[in-house]
Design an enzyme around this catalytic site. Structure first.
Site, short mmCIF file in Angstrom:
data_model
loop_
_atom_site.label_atom_id
_atom_site.label_comp_id
_atom_site.label_asym_id
_atom_site.label_seq_id
_atom_site.Cartn_x
_atom_site.Cartn_y
_atom_site.Cartn_z
N ARG A 195 19.11 37.26 72.31
CA ARG A 195 20.26 36.38 72.51
C ARG A 195 21.44 36.96 71.74
O ARG A 195 21.31 37.38 70.59
CB ARG A 195 19.97 34.97 72.00
CG ARG A 195 21.02 33.97 72.47
CD ARG A 195 21.02 32.68 71.67
NE ARG A 195 21.85 31.67 72.31
CZ ARG A 195 23.18 31.67 72.30
NH1 ARG A 195 23.84 32.64 71.69
NH2 ARG A 195 23.86 30.71 72.90
N ASP A 200 28.53 31.92 73.08
CA ASP A 200 27.83 30.95 73.92
C ASP A 200 28.47 30.99 75.31
O ASP A 200 29.67 30.72 75.45
CB ASP A 200 27.95 29.54 73.32
CG ASP A 200 26.87 28.59 73.81
OD1 ASP A 200 25.97 29.07 74.55
OD2 ASP A 200 26.93 27.41 73.45
N GLU A 203 26.47 27.67 81.16
CA GLU A 203 25.08 27.58 81.59
C GLU A 203 24.92 27.77 83.10
O GLU A 203 25.78 27.35 83.89
CB GLU A 203 24.50 26.21 81.20
CG GLU A 203 24.43 25.97 79.72
CD GLU A 203 23.41 26.86 79.05
OE1 GLU A 203 22.27 26.94 79.55
OE2 GLU A 203 23.76 27.49 78.04
N ARG A 243 13.56 34.13 70.35
CA ARG A 243 14.49 35.16 70.79
C ARG A 243 15.08 35.85 69.57
O ARG A 243 15.34 35.21 68.55
CB ARG A 243 15.60 34.58 71.66
CG ARG A 243 15.12 33.91 72.93
CD ARG A 243 16.26 33.31 73.72
NE ARG A 243 16.96 32.27 72.97
CZ ARG A 243 17.90 31.49 73.49
NH1 ARG A 243 18.27 31.64 74.76
NH2 ARG A 243 18.50 30.57 72.75
#
Length: 324
Positions: A195, A200, A203, A243
């Site tokens: 990650r 961010d 989605e 992750r």
């Protein structure tokens, strides 16, 4: 060279002749007829070897022993005594002591030991392949990087990495046994889930949740940028989903690019603004400035009306609150 026990035993000493007779009696027939081991050649060589200076007394003593009859059929105790006599005669104790006290031999042994242990340490630290993030040792977090091949992009801010330690210098990609698997079943449980640190992305639709605006653009850009390419990930820690959180670099147009920073510059991701657990490495200030520039230029997800803007974190919290 094949030696046959049935040949005449000319030039053999008592112990050698006795041992040959013993092999004839005790060994299997095919072993007794055809022996290919190197020690067997020693049995057939003359035990009456002397030094360059020559020893008349020793030669006479060995010749006298050779004239005695064979010791076939004698018990193992007798053979053991004869073997001990041969060892005392042919391998003086002084030579053994000098061998182990010779400085050259000691230095050679020390160098060989050091090289062996050093090679193992280098392999374990730099050339050992890590198949999953859960197998990264605690001592390696923040201290090492993973060079590998991107096999799959799962979302706009994570991907799967097949670790190829040493890269092409270690044979990856051109040696037959150093190839990255292509099929999905061959990659199962053999890739590190990575990650991106500090960012961010919007989605995608999964687990019954709808796709967030900007999610498709982010994943499409990421695929064309790193998929099926070699990248280097500087790992910081493991998150709740096993992750590896990392800053990732890829070579593009002869330049080494920070992938997370490039996404922020293009307005494809936001700063990861979680209250706890946010990881930026040493690049938090750089990332925040990149986000501000993209927002000022209205790039990507910042191009619409800011009143309608919803960050990836707010989007996930909203759906979580609805129980979706």
């Amino acid at each position: 060279m094949i030696l046959r026990v049935s040949e005449p035993r000319k030039g053999c000493g008592n112990f050698k002749r006795a041992l040959l007779d013993f092999l004839e009696q005790k060994s299997c027939s095919h072993v007794a007829r055809h022996v290919r081991m190197p020690w067997y050649e020693w049995l057939w060589s003359s035990s009456a070897t002397t030094s360059k200076s020559g020893s008349t007394a020793e030669s006479k003593r060995i010749a006298k022993l050779d004239d005695k009859p064979s010791f076939a059929g004698k018990d193992s105790t007798f053979l053991g005594e004869e073997a001990a006599e041969v060892v005392k005669r042919d391998v003086p104790t002084g030579k053994i002591k000098r061998h182990f006290s010779d400085p050259f031999n000691l230095i050679a042994a020390g160098v060989l030991t050091t090289v062996t242990l050093g090679s193992f340490a280098v392999y374990w630290k730099f050339l050992r392949r890590i198949p999953q993030a859960s197998l990264i040792r605690d001592s390696d977090w923040r201290r090492r990087s993973l060079l590998g091949y991107v096999t799959r992009v799962g979302d706009g801010d994570n991907f799967h990495l097949y670790h190829t330690p040493g890269g092409r210098l270690a044979g990856w990609g051109w040696l037959p046994w150093r190839q990255v698997p292509k099929k999905g079943r061959e990659l199962k449980d053999r890739t590190v889930h990575v990650r991106f640190a500090g960012i961010d992305a919007p989605e995608m639709a999964h687990f019954g949740k709808p796709e967030q605006p900007g999610g498709r653009e982010a994943i499409d850009w990421l695929k064309q940028y790193i998929l099926h390419r070699r990248v280097r990930a500087y790992v910081y820690k493991k998150d709740l989903y096993d992750r590896a959180v990392a800053t990732v670099y890829v070579w593009r147009w002869c330049l080494r690019r920070d992938v997370g920073l490039q996404m922020l510059n293009r307005g494809l991701a936001t700063i990861y603004d979680a209250k706890t657990g946010a990881e930026f490495g040493a690049f938090e200030d750089m990332y925040r400035k990149a986000e501000q520039r993209a927002k000022a230029k209205k790039k990507g997800i910042w191009s619409g009306d800011m009143k309608d803007f919803e960050s990836p974190r707010d989007y996930k919290n909203r759906l979580k609150g609805k129980g979706e």
